[in-house]
Design an enzyme around this catalytic site. Sequence first.
Site, PDB file in Angstrom:
ATOM      1  N   GLN A 191       0.829  -1.209   0.000  1.00 11.84           N
ATOM      2  CA  GLN A 191       0.000   0.000   0.000  1.00 11.84           C
ATOM      3  C   GLN A 191       0.861   1.257   0.000  1.00 11.84           C
ATOM      4  OE1 GLN A 191      -2.466  -1.435   3.459  1.00 11.84           O
ATOM      5  NE2 GLN A 191      -4.070  -0.327   2.374  1.00 11.84           N
ATOM      6  N   GLU A 192       1.896   1.250   0.812  1.00 16.89           N
ATOM      7  CA  GLU A 192       2.777   2.415   0.888  1.00 16.89           C
ATOM      8  C   GLU A 192       3.421   2.689  -0.464  1.00 16.89           C
ATOM      9  OE1 GLU A 192       6.589   3.999   3.553  1.00 16.89           O
ATOM     10  OE2 GLU A 192       5.618   2.093   4.023  1.00 16.89           O
TER      11      GLU A 192
END
EC number: 3.6.1.15
Length: 616
Positions: free
Chosen positions: A221-222
């Site tokens: 996600q990052e």
Amino acid sequence: MGRIGISCLFPASWHFSISPVGCPRILNTNLRQIMVISVLAAAVSLLYFSVVIIRNKYGRLTRDKKFQRYLARVTDIEATDTNNPNVNYGIVVDCGSSGSRVFVYCWPRHNGNPHDLLDIRQMRDKNRKPVVMKIKPGISEFATSPEKVSDYISPLLNFAAEHVPRAKHKETPLYILCTAGMRILPESQQKAILEDLLTDIPVHFDFLFSDSHAEVISGKQEGVYAWIGINFVLGRFEHIEDDDEAVVEVNIPGSESSEAIVRKRTAGILDMGGVSTQIAYEVPKTVSFASSQQEEVAKNLLAEFNLGCDVHQTEHVYRVYVATFLGFGGNAARQRYEDRIFANTIQKNRLLGKQTGLTPDMPYLDPCLPLDIKDEIQQNGQTIYLRGTGDFDLCRETIQPFMNKTNETQTSLNGVYQPPIHFQNSEFYGFSEFYYCTEDVLRMGGDYNAAKFTKAAKDYCATKWSILRERFDRGLYASHADLHRLKYQCFKSAWMFEVFHRGFSFPVNYKSLKTALQVYDKEVQWTLGAILYRTRFLPLRDIQQEAFRASHTHWRGVSFVYNHYLFSGCFLVVLLAILLYLLRLRRIHRRTPRSSSAAALWMEEGLPAQNAPGTL
């Protein structure tokens, strides 16, 4: 001489007459010429009005968009107008391993076009500085005392509350997103920390803060958020407007249509930190897998998402590959390298009865350190002494096994699956160590050239340490370059080169890598991508309001188009009337001489003129 009166439908004061002799060309022109001239005049007139309308409508829009993009870059560094009621706000707290930071973002009212994203930018205070605040330590330090987390994070929220107008608090979303430090904690401790935040924050602050607004995000996600943020700042999510813009054909994930669409080419990112290295890029084409095992691995590395506000629209659907490699950051790689040197040296000394590295007089010769520099490795109470030989090529050869490459196709570091990259039609940005390695000492950040980089790195490695220190003392390197950078620049240059070309398989003639610290003079954080993604449905409200206003003003647009058609129609009617009148004049002009000749002939014969004008 006869005269012809012209009165038509004009007022009486406009009536006049002309003599046929005075305008012989018009009256003697044949019918075909008149028709051709009239048709050409009508066509030219219609073409002129069409060009005027198109230029006014579309030319102005293109100029306005270009001007707006330029204006956005200029106003992006101006103080945010907190008195403007049409400005919205959002808050993201990045809870990292070493500390937490709060970022306040703002954006104007959505333009009502469902194909456009929100124009989110970082809020700036009265002094034009970004509204950012950082505190230490990291939130994971409260793993054993989660009840203190709310007090720990309150200074960040108070800071944000002071900058966001009070009247906007209840409609301002707040996101608390935790990264690396929290990922290593047991799930029970993660849950306890998040529970304390969700319980206490709504009591003291009026921000929009639901259960889904506080979470521990994955490395994937990052990486996706970082990719979104970079490409948003680069303008890669906008519509194609110029023919010279780089484009790519994309097979939309999940689309029923097999036809590829053409849109702006996005940029990939490479980020080498101290501990890990990450790569993220769009995969425009549908991929195939060598095995079912590889397909299962790929599912965890490929992210498919829609940035648009309408889930049924596929214009902003993207398929992005994200992979993070722990231990492949610059500092972690050096540590692994030194661990290998230490273990191998101790073992060889024991087996061969040597004393290599045990005294300063018999150091271990390290090709990855600058020439003649001295260094030490200390582990378990033992010390291995090093001396640099500054051999860049040997250093590269020595660290190649650390890539852990396999013979399997479509793999990168550690044998991890990597989709194919279209090197002839791609662009990448390299951040952190990619920039530091090329700029801090070698002073060649920006467009990457492998041949120039290797030559500069070789020269640096082969330079004596005493000379490098002298240059450092004279301030010839970047202002933030320190002695640690000088000492390990040779190793990190070789490591970056091998990761990029051998690990990720970029060819040595690849010309589309840009190493950078900022994009458009801004340090882009993954938090920008996070708020872009998480607020993607907010434009629906503005779109509905815009549609309501448009329904009330639709008649204006219809009237505008109708008036242009009415004007064109009137113009053609007038032109046709003139044409018919000229034809009538021509017939009268031909008949008059013929009648006069007949009357004269009858008179010469002494007979009364038959049917002569004026006879009974």
